[in-house]
Design an enzyme around this catalytic site. Structure first.
Site, short mmCIF file in Angstrom:
data_model
loop_
_atom_site.label_atom_id
_atom_site.label_comp_id
_atom_site.label_asym_id
_atom_site.label_seq_id
_atom_site.Cartn_x
_atom_site.Cartn_y
_atom_site.Cartn_z
N CYS A 118 4.11 13.76 14.42
CA CYS A 118 2.79 13.43 13.85
C CYS A 118 2.93 13.20 12.34
CB CYS A 118 1.80 14.57 14.09
SG CYS A 118 1.47 14.95 15.82
N CYS A 127 3.41 19.59 14.37
CA CYS A 127 3.94 18.42 15.07
C CYS A 127 4.73 17.52 14.12
CB CYS A 127 2.79 17.65 15.72
SG CYS A 127 3.27 16.09 16.48
#
Length: 108
Positions: free
Chosen positions: A36, A33
Site C-alpha cells: 500500500c 501494508c
C-alpha cells in the site's frame, strides 16, 4: 513523509466518493501494508497528471471498517473505481506503476 492524497472516512465516504461528479479511485489501505505504501508515490503522480478528471482517495481500513466491509475488501491494497456512486472496476494488490496507471486511466 505524509502523502498528498485525500483521505476519507466511513462518515465522509458518501460525500467524498458516492456523490462525486468525477470518477473516484478509492485506495483501501492500512498502516502495516507495505505494498500500500509503495503505491502512494505512483498514485500521487497519476492524480497530479489527471487533476480534475479523477479523484484518488485513500481509506484506512483499520480506522474505517464499515465501508471496507460493505464493499467486501478482504485483501490490501484494494482499489475500487466509482462512477456515479457505483463500483465499475477493481484491482487487488500492487500491480506496479505502469499497470496502476493504465487501471486508473481506463476509468477516465
Amino acid at each position: 513523509m505524509a502523502d498528498t492524497l485525500h483521505h476519507t472516512t466511513d462518515a465522509n465516504f458518501a460525500n467524498d466518493v458516492l456523490e462525486s461528479a468525477t470518477p473516484v479511485v478509492v485506495d483501501f489501505w492500512a498502516t502495516w501494508c507495505g505494498p500500500c505504501k509503495a503505491m502512494v508515490p505512483h498514485l500521487e503522480k497519476i492524480q497530479d497528471d489527471h487533476s480534475g478528471k479523477v479523484k484518488i482517495i485513500k481509506l484506512n481500513v483499520e480506522e474505517n471498517q464499515a465501508v471496507a466491509t460493505k464493499y467486501k475488501v478482504l485483501k490490501l491494497p484494494t482499489l475500487l473505481v466509482f462512477k456515479g456512486g457505483q463500483v465499475v472496476d477493481q484491482i487487488v494488490g500492487n500491480p506496479g506503476p505502469s499497470k496502476l496507471r493504465a487501471f486508473v486511466e481506463k476509468s477516465l
